[in-house]
Design a protein around this motif. Structure first.
Motif, PDB file in Angstrom:
ATOM      1  N   MET A 227       0.870  -1.409   0.179  1.00  0.00           N
ATOM      2  CA  MET A 227       0.003   0.377   0.031  1.00  0.00           C
ATOM      3  C   MET A 227       0.432   1.590  -0.199  1.00  0.00           C
ATOM      4  N   GLY A 228       2.233   0.999  -0.160  1.00  0.00           N
ATOM      5  CA  GLY A 228       3.011   2.493  -0.002  1.00  0.00           C
ATOM      6  C   GLY A 228       4.213   1.522   0.615  1.00  0.00           C
ATOM      7  N   ALA A 229       5.468   2.310   0.124  1.00  0.00           N
ATOM      8  CA  ALA A 229       6.489   1.850   0.151  1.00  0.00           C
ATOM      9  C   ALA A 229       7.803   3.751  -0.119  1.00  0.00           C
ATOM     10  N   TYR A 230       8.515   3.327   0.619  1.00  0.00           N
ATOM     11  CA  TYR A 230       9.939   4.312   1.101  1.00  0.00           C
ATOM     12  C   TYR A 230      11.216   3.748   0.857  1.00  0.00           C
ATOM     13  N   SER A 231      12.618   4.840   0.267  1.00  0.00           N
ATOM     14  CA  SER A 231      13.461   4.207   0.187  1.00  0.00           C
ATOM     15  C   SER A 231      14.885   5.305  -0.023  1.00  0.00           C
ATOM     16  N   PRO A 232      16.107   5.286   0.830  1.00  0.00           N
ATOM     17  CA  PRO A 232      15.464   4.214   0.807  1.00  0.00           C
ATOM     18  C   PRO A 232      15.111   3.656   3.140  1.00  0.00           C
ATOM     19  N   ALA A 233      15.776   2.596   3.092  1.00  0.00           N
ATOM     20  CA  ALA A 233      14.835   2.013   4.082  1.00  0.00           C
ATOM     21  C   ALA A 233      16.865   1.681   4.917  1.00  0.00           C
ATOM     22  N   SER A 234      16.714   3.110   6.113  1.00  0.00           N
ATOM     23  CA  SER A 234      17.992   3.338   6.762  1.00  0.00           C
ATOM     24  C   SER A 234      18.129   2.436   7.789  1.00  0.00           C
ATOM     25  N   ILE A 235      17.524   1.314   8.398  1.00  0.00           N
ATOM     26  CA  ILE A 235      17.995   0.165   9.120  1.00  0.00           C
ATOM     27  C   ILE A 235      18.691  -0.758   7.934  1.00  0.00           C
ATOM     28  N   LEU A 236      18.912  -0.589   6.805  1.00  0.00           N
ATOM     29  CA  LEU A 236      20.224  -1.085   5.885  1.00  0.00           C
ATOM     30  C   LEU A 236      21.205  -0.230   5.804  1.00  0.00           C
ATOM     31  N   GLU A 291       7.938  -0.901  -4.174  1.00  0.00           N
ATOM     32  CA  GLU A 291       8.956  -0.596  -4.254  1.00  0.00           C
ATOM     33  C   GLU A 291      10.094   0.441  -5.594  1.00  0.00           C
ATOM     34  N   CYS A 292       9.629  -0.094  -6.596  1.00  0.00           N
ATOM     35  CA  CYS A 292      10.204   0.310  -7.560  1.00  0.00           C
ATOM     36  C   CYS A 292      10.423   1.515  -8.008  1.00  0.00           C
ATOM     37  N   GLN A 293       9.202   2.111  -7.985  1.00  0.00           N
ATOM     38  CA  GLN A 293       8.581   3.286  -7.979  1.00  0.00           C
ATOM     39  C   GLN A 293       9.553   4.134  -7.355  1.00  0.00           C
ATOM     40  N   VAL A 294       9.794   4.093  -6.148  1.00  0.00           N
ATOM     41  CA  VAL A 294      10.563   5.210  -5.222  1.00  0.00           C
ATOM     42  C   VAL A 294      12.173   5.201  -5.572  1.00  0.00           C
ATOM     43  N   ASP A 325      20.683  11.457  -2.271  1.00  0.00           N
ATOM     44  CA  ASP A 325      20.532  11.096  -0.939  1.00  0.00           C
ATOM     45  C   ASP A 325      19.155  11.047  -0.159  1.00  0.00           C
ATOM     46  N   ASP A 326      18.394  12.095  -1.292  1.00  0.00           N
ATOM     47  CA  ASP A 326      16.633  12.573  -1.190  1.00  0.00           C
ATOM     48  C   ASP A 326      16.165  11.195  -0.604  1.00  0.00           C
ATOM     49  N   VAL A 327      15.176  11.106  -0.156  1.00  0.00           N
ATOM     50  CA  VAL A 327      14.467  10.112   0.364  1.00  0.00           C
ATOM     51  C   VAL A 327      13.126  10.193  -0.375  1.00  0.00           C
ATOM     52  N   ALA A 328      12.422   9.145  -1.358  1.00  0.00           N
ATOM     53  CA  ALA A 328      11.749   8.951  -1.868  1.00  0.00           C
ATOM     54  C   ALA A 328      10.173   8.141  -1.343  1.00  0.00           C
ATOM     55  N   LEU A 329       9.320   8.579  -1.318  1.00  0.00           N
ATOM     56  CA  LEU A 329       8.003   7.793  -0.221  1.00  0.00           C
ATOM     57  C   LEU A 329       6.312   7.626  -1.274  1.00  0.00           C
ATOM     58  N   THR A 330       6.202   6.543  -2.144  1.00  0.00           N
ATOM     59  CA  THR A 330       5.096   6.693  -2.834  1.00  0.00           C
ATOM     60  C   THR A 330       3.847   6.075  -1.614  1.00  0.00           C
ATOM     61  N   VAL A 331       2.618   6.966  -2.034  1.00  0.00           N
ATOM     62  CA  VAL A 331       1.129   5.930  -1.848  1.00  0.00           C
ATOM     63  C   VAL A 331       0.396   5.535  -2.604  1.00  0.00           C
ATOM     64  N   VAL A 332       0.425   4.387  -2.326  1.00  0.00           N
ATOM     65  CA  VAL A 332      -0.650   3.476  -3.198  1.00  0.00           C
ATOM     66  C   VAL A 332      -2.593   4.274  -3.227  1.00  0.00           C
ATOM     67  N   LEU A 381      -3.370   3.911  -8.746  1.00  0.00           N
ATOM     68  CA  LEU A 381      -2.414   4.946  -8.928  1.00  0.00           C
ATOM     69  C   LEU A 381      -1.138   4.727  -7.667  1.00  0.00           C
ATOM     70  N   ASN A 382       0.336   5.427  -7.997  1.00  0.00           N
ATOM     71  CA  ASN A 382       1.507   5.311  -6.862  1.00  0.00           C
ATOM     72  C   ASN A 382       1.254   6.659  -6.914  1.00  0.00           C
ATOM     73  N   VAL A 383       1.236   7.409  -5.432  1.00  0.00           N
ATOM     74  CA  VAL A 383       1.551   8.922  -5.745  1.00  0.00           C
ATOM     75  C   VAL A 383       3.080   9.066  -4.945  1.00  0.00           C
ATOM     76  N   THR A 384       4.128   9.575  -5.610  1.00  0.00           N
ATOM     77  CA  THR A 384       5.743   9.734  -5.202  1.00  0.00           C
ATOM     78  C   THR A 384       6.193  11.170  -4.968  1.00  0.00           C
ATOM     79  N   ALA A 385       6.561  10.975  -4.233  1.00  0.00           N
ATOM     80  CA  ALA A 385       7.551  12.101  -4.277  1.00  0.00           C
ATOM     81  C   ALA A 385       8.384  12.067  -3.406  1.00  0.00           C
ATOM     82  N   THR A 386       9.711  12.686  -3.325  1.00  0.00           N
ATOM     83  CA  THR A 386      11.241  13.335  -3.158  1.00  0.00           C
ATOM     84  C   THR A 386      11.027  14.753  -2.217  1.00  0.00           C
ATOM     85  N   GLY A 387      12.144  13.866  -0.704  1.00  0.00           N
ATOM     86  CA  GLY A 387      12.407  14.663   0.184  1.00  0.00           C
ATOM     87  C   GLY A 387      13.388  14.775   0.656  1.00  0.00           C
ATOM     88  N   LYS A 388      14.441  16.091   1.203  1.00  0.00           N
ATOM     89  CA  LYS A 388      15.316  15.812   1.970  1.00  0.00           C
ATOM     90  C   LYS A 388      15.705  14.623   2.718  1.00  0.00           C
TER      91      LYS A 388
END
Ligand code: AMP
Ligand code: GLY
Length: 429
Positions: A227-236, A291-294, A325-332, A381-388
């Motif tokens: 239902m949504g994803a983000y990248s990177p996963a800081s835990i990795l 995950e591909c989208q982010v 280095d930005d973070v990307a996040l997508t909302v399904v 739809l996958n609404v996807t954006a980046t931020g710092k």
């Protein structure tokens, strides 16, 4: 280069969007594609299951690279058939695609190569499975061996639930996928996704992500495709990624290459980060969706060059791909009813407004009904954006979601919560 992209979801829209930015691209075709992909590619009415039609198209249009998005045609041997005809393909042959097509195959490979994963046993009959099940403790994980669209995994809390799951699988609830099952020890920890480009012996890390599998806020409700994803996963972090490469991805690539069935394409490792270190939950032999989208929002290198080099077996000469280095996040945004029977045909508007602030709206399950864009699938739809950082990416993605007018859809309002909490905890420390 002339490129044919196979698939029709949000993952393939993200791939098409990124491929279209490549200076190496002459023309992009997509089959069957969707209305979003059509902004970047000419749509072709062939089904990936029709190997003959794919080959004929590639011959006629001098296709230089075929990118196979979803798992089913890979498991079905489409890459083998295209390679036999002399084409370059991004995606593994049938035997290497068994990493996704058969959970038992992957578990046996892990045992052979010493790859950390949950203890397991394979069964082809219910009585033997029920007899052995108590050895795994509770909760216990029961899996249909074959492809079951992400639904063939049951985590049983009681022995009654475990027996019922075993009966359901051998009773045909997941069709042929459940004619064999795997029983596994249940691992505890946080899940994360790791991607690598692999061309036989060489593997290059290709980003990290985390997704949200449950349908509703607070990780409640039924399991979905994501239902949504983000990248990177800081835990990795870098050290953990190096461990995953050395302990999981590289031994997998080496073992398959040594067997004479090398893997070529993108390997997606679903990981459990346990107290003892990273362990493999499962492999997918294609990009994750969403995950591909982010990942594509953050990729700084030329996707077409990377895919072509992978297909040619030239990864050893490349540096690891670069991500922003930005973070990307997508909302399904899904259609009401998903993951059950989604409501079809609901009108969608506001995509241009949503994209006006720099967000990207990938189409996952849309169709055109005359001049109107309508829902045609579960995830729409996958609404996807980046931020710092994760908070900025989330704010931008939800600001764009608010501009979408899709009355018969729903979305989660808490995508990224785990990462937000982690970054708050870090700020406090
Ligand atoms: P899979 O389709 O194998 O990724 O399994 C689906 C989900 O089930 C995973 O994302 C995990 O949340 C969970 N899962 C699968 N296997 C295990 C396991 N051995 N221990 C704990 N959770 C598991
Ligand atoms: N989002 C999970 C998958 O693509 O398998």
């Amino acid at each position: 280069m002339n490129v044919l992209l196979l698939g029709s979801g949000g993952r393939e829209h993200a791939l098409a969007w990124k491929l279209a930015q490549s200076p190496l691209l002459t023309k992009l075709w997509a089959a069957p594609g969707n209305p979003g992909i059509e902004d970047h590619a000419s749509l072709v009415d062939i089904k990936p299951a029709d190997h003959r039609a794919c080959i004929d198209f590639c011959l006629k249009h001098s296709i230089d690279l075929i990118v196979i998005g979803p798992e089913a045609p890979l498991v079905d041997g489409l890459a083998d058939n295209l390679r036999t005809m002399g084409f370059k393909v991004f995606g593994p042959d049938r035997e290497a695609a068994r990493l996704e097509g058969s959970k038992g195959f992957t578990k046996d490979l892990c045992a052979e190569a010493g790859i950390p994963t949950a203890a397991y046993a394979r069964f082809t009959d219910a009585e033997a499975a029920k007899y052995a099940c108590p050895e795994f403790g509770l909760p216990v994980v029961i899996k249909a061996d074959g492809l079951a669209a992400g639904k063939g995994v049951i985590i049983a809390e009681t022995s009654g639930e475990a027996e019922a799951a075993i009966d359901a699988m051998f009773g045909g609830e997941f069709g042929k996928a459940g004619s064999e099952i795997v029983i596994e020890e249940c691992m505890a920890g946080e899940e994360a996704s790791f991607f690598a480009l692999v061309d036989g012996e060489t593997a290059l890390p290709f980003g990290t992500a985390q997704d949200h599998k449950r349908a509703f806020d607070g990780d409640a409700g039924p399991n979905t495709g994501g239902m949504g994803a983000y990248s990177p996963a800081s835990i990795l972090d870098a050290a953990m990624q190096a461990r995953v490469m050395a302990e999981i991805v590289e031994p997998t690539a080496r073992t398959l290459a040594a067997r004479g069935t090398p893997f070529s394409g993108v390997l997606y490792a679903g990981l459990m980060l346990t107290a003892e270190g990273p362990k493999l939950i499962e492999y997918n032999v294609r990009f994750g969706d969403p995950e591909c989208q982010v990942l594509m929002m953050r990729l700084e290198d030329d996707l077409l060059a990377l895919m072509h080099t992978t297909a040619e077996g030239g990864l050893a000469e490349l540096d690891p791909p670069r991500f922003s280095d930005d973070v990307a996040l997508t909302v399904v945004i899904a259609a009401n009813g998903y993951p059950g029977t989604p409501e079809k045909g609901g009108a969608i508007a506001g995509i241009d407004q949503a994209e006006a602030s720099g967000a990207k709206v990938f189409h996952a399950g849309t169709a055109r009904d005359g001049a109107v864009l309508v829902a045609s699938g579960g995830r729409v739809l996958n609404v996807t954006a980046t931020g710092k950082d994760i908070a900025a990416a989330r704010k931008a993605a939800y600001a764009a979601v608010a501009r979408i007018d899709f009355p018969t859809g729903f979305h989660r309002t808490d995508i990224g919560w785990r990462e937000i909490e982690r970054s708050k905890a870090l700020q406090k420390a």
